[in-house]
Design a protein around this motif. Sequence first.
Motif, PDB file in Angstrom:
ATOM      1  N   ARG A 109       0.834  -1.212   0.000  1.00  0.00           N
ATOM      2  CA  ARG A 109       0.000   0.000   0.000  1.00  0.00           C
ATOM      3  C   ARG A 109       0.868   1.261   0.000  1.00  0.00           C
ATOM      4  O   ARG A 109       0.604   2.204  -0.722  1.00  0.00           O
ATOM      5  N   GLN A 110       1.917   1.263   0.833  1.00  0.00           N
ATOM      6  CA  GLN A 110       2.812   2.420   0.860  1.00  0.00           C
ATOM      7  C   GLN A 110       3.489   2.594  -0.492  1.00  0.00           C
ATOM      8  O   GLN A 110       3.623   3.714  -1.005  1.00  0.00           O
ATOM      9  N   PHE A 148       0.959   4.163  -3.161  1.00  0.00           N
ATOM     10  CA  PHE A 148       0.675   5.593  -3.026  1.00  0.00           C
ATOM     11  C   PHE A 148       1.936   6.430  -3.251  1.00  0.00           C
ATOM     12  O   PHE A 148       1.867   7.509  -3.842  1.00  0.00           O
ATOM     13  N   LEU A 196      -4.560   0.671  -4.787  1.00  0.00           N
ATOM     14  CA  LEU A 196      -4.521   2.134  -4.906  1.00  0.00           C
ATOM     15  C   LEU A 196      -5.914   2.722  -5.071  1.00  0.00           C
ATOM     16  O   LEU A 196      -6.307   3.648  -4.344  1.00  0.00           O
ATOM     17  N   LEU A 204      -0.986  11.314  -0.681  1.00  0.00           N
ATOM     18  CA  LEU A 204      -0.649  10.575   0.536  1.00  0.00           C
ATOM     19  C   LEU A 204      -1.660  10.689   1.677  1.00  0.00           C
ATOM     20  O   LEU A 204      -1.801   9.728   2.461  1.00  0.00           O
ATOM     21  N   GLU A 219      -4.701  10.249   1.550  1.00  0.00           N
ATOM     22  CA  GLU A 219      -5.672   9.169   1.363  1.00  0.00           C
ATOM     23  C   GLU A 219      -5.176   7.861   1.980  1.00  0.00           C
ATOM     24  O   GLU A 219      -5.981   6.988   2.309  1.00  0.00           O
ATOM     25  N   LEU A 220      -3.849   7.739   2.137  1.00  0.00           N
ATOM     26  CA  LEU A 220      -3.287   6.534   2.771  1.00  0.00           C
ATOM     27  C   LEU A 220      -3.146   6.724   4.277  1.00  0.00           C
ATOM     28  O   LEU A 220      -3.535   5.843   5.050  1.00  0.00           O
ATOM     29  N   HIS A 221      -2.588   7.866   4.679  1.00  0.00           N
ATOM     30  CA  HIS A 221      -2.347   8.118   6.109  1.00  0.00           C
ATOM     31  C   HIS A 221      -3.371   9.140   6.606  1.00  0.00           C
ATOM     32  O   HIS A 221      -3.068  10.323   6.741  1.00  0.00           O
TER      33      HIS A 221
END
Length: 393
Positions: free
Chosen positions: A41-42, A45, A107, A339, A341-343
């Motif tokens: 996932r990291q 993104f 993603l 980013l 949206e991920l963290h």
Amino acid sequence: MSLRPDQKFDYRHVGYGFLAACALAVLAFLGLLIGAFLDVRQFAFSYLFAFVFFFTISLGALFWVVVHHAVDAEWSVGMRRQLENIACLFSALAVLFIPLVFVAPVLWAWMDSANAGNAVLQEKAAYLNRPFFWGRTLVYFAVFIGSAYLLRAYSVAQDASGSARCTVYNRRVAFASIVPVVLCVTFAAVDWLMSLDWHWFSTMWGVYLFAGAALSSLCVLVLVVTALRSVGYFQGVITEEHYHILGKLLLAFTIFWAYIGFSQYMLIWYANIPEETSYFILRNTGSWNVLSILLVVGHFIVPFLLLLPSFGKRRPGFLCGVAWWILAMHLLDVYLMVLPELHRGGFRPSLMDLLSVVAIGAALVAAYLKALGDSAIYPVRDPRLQQSIDLQN
């Protein structure tokens, strides 16, 4: 037609720079490959963030080439070849997009079958479905690559023939490209960035991405032209008058970016619709808010104050400093698009953010250096070249 030494790029000026860029790209991609196995996932993104940053630079270069041909601009002829070279990096970008294909469901969560029952997603299923999404992506790259290739091909052909017909052909290509390029930019912005959160939407999103693209590509042009002048090229072709125009364009598009960004924020704030406000609520919360404030100050107020007086616009060193600063702020802008949206809990930098920028950046630098020596450093037989050299403003 044989070219003079100052018209043909000599690779001795970069030494082992081409090989170093290739080696750096390979090492960074190996690091990303390991990172992808540890945290996919990291990786997804981080890679999208870096890809979009460099994509916007090529996109802006293509925009300027199209505009220069469409309006029959004279002042820009001397530096137009470098914009053409940067725009032609779309071929390399198409290859660099491939890793995103393998991590697409990670993603873009709307591709995950686990979310198929979401009511909002079902309403948007006619647009957000895999076959249509990948079909559109192919069209985007076909339009960008086709337009950039044709515009550069006719320009290079004119170096040999000197035919004015090449100028006419390029103007036709430019006019034919305007609408497809605008549509592709808008839909690509929606597909690759807005659909990271399929609940959110903004009618100004495509224009906002374009504003950053036009500005960042101008910054790269300033840096490239200055670097080439420092080793003896463009002497008598690019003067302080050209830098003055570039400085004014940097100021104009700094204001344009701020205008579009504020308009988008103001309209969403005023309407206060939950599906629209979610984007800014996330980025104006916790540690993300600090970066958002830095973006407003760094992307608008600082370059605006630096570029507003006229004294610095004719100084290449000054403009290069401003260009590096704006590019750093554009990098932050794209980072804030992806980013959070991920963290969602706050800012969490990752080594893969840096590795992605280095990997894609080094690969594109190598591709650019290869193109740099394939043709004359500027359009040597363009009929408007002398008007460009004699520029006064």
